[in-house]
Design a protein around this motif. Sequence first.
Motif: not given
Length: 421
Positions: A15-21, A35-42
């Motif tokens: 999830g890469a909205s306000h919380a995740g980012v 490592d830091i890996i972010l995933y988001d469907a958007d």
Amino acid sequence: MSNRLIKNKTCVVVGASHAGVNCAFALRREGWDGDIILYDADPLLPYHRPPLSKAYLTSDDGIDKNLLKSAESYDKEGISLNLGVSVKAIDRTHKNIILGDGSVQSYDKLVVATGARPIIPSIPGLANSNNAIPLRTATDVANIRHAVKNSNKKLVVVIGGGYIGLETAASLKKLGAKVTVLEREERILARVTAPEMSAFFQNLHLENGVEICTNKNVIAIETNNGEKIVCCDDGTCYPTDIIIIGVGIFVNKELAMAAGLDIENGIKVDETAKTNDEDIYAIGDCTFHYNPHYGRYIRLESVQNAVDQAKVAATSICGKETRYDTIPWFWSDQYDVKLQMVGLSQGYDQVIVRKENNDNKCLSFWYFKGEILLAVDAVNNAKAYVYGTKLIKSGERINKEKLLDCEEDLKIAHLISPINS
């Protein structure tokens, strides 16, 4: 946890909205060297969401003017941002996630920031109606802009009289639309504020040419000679070109539930944002967390909560002592009114309304339970918001007579009652 222990470790954030980012960047600040890996469907670069129903909707700006962070920022901090990628499962046994294409990514620490999605009510005819649009994403806003621009009559019906519905109505009015808001309850904002506040915003919208209709339960969307008609159970009907759906949200908890994480009105977390799995945290709109000030578990849909929980989770993941203990705050912009809210008013037994210098557009609503101040809603009144925040945090007893006296300047020292009074 020392830097030596977190080197060569991987933290995955779903999830890469306000919380995740914010969590990803906070991890770096707190000393996470792995490592830091972010995933988001958007597929779009992560963006600010509050302006979507406000300034962003009424502008012609692209999403690049509304980004949480620049693309270069992720590269600079060594954060791997993967957009347009869905996550379909969490394998806690092997500590990995399964992506939509079937590939696998392992983790040492996992942060679930899956947020929420709009409720699309099962109203007959709604699913097959073009220009029936929720407002949750930048794509939704683009669709609404396009629909308004290409509508001849610009007739809009907003289903739902909560903050999102009202903010959208105000923005669409600025775009030249003729807007009607249909609310199922007996008043707008019924679940979140006092009747006095509901009345204020109802009058505000009426003054600006938006029709507010309460006790309206929509039961069907019909089409007559190409014209859409919104039908309610009391027999009233509203012709429209565009329907905005603003009836609430579903928490995106399915991923966590399937993984066996504790679920209770969201993903249940402790004061460090940790779930019942030592290596999995959850943050943001999807969480059900304990608030020490109010002495109960709550779920919040706010940027403040998302950002604060993100910092707490990052600090905890990096092995530092921390706990979530924040007074919630929110805001809403409608026309020339800025509403700032602090605290949670649920359970109040008295509300005091204060007008500054008899100004109907500068006032505040103070929610009490007995002598305890629970929350303050400040309309175009930053001073009341600031003082309210301080008084809620301190728990000091307030002299209600002085608070009611609008002839007396609002000063925090005047409001505090002696302990023995």
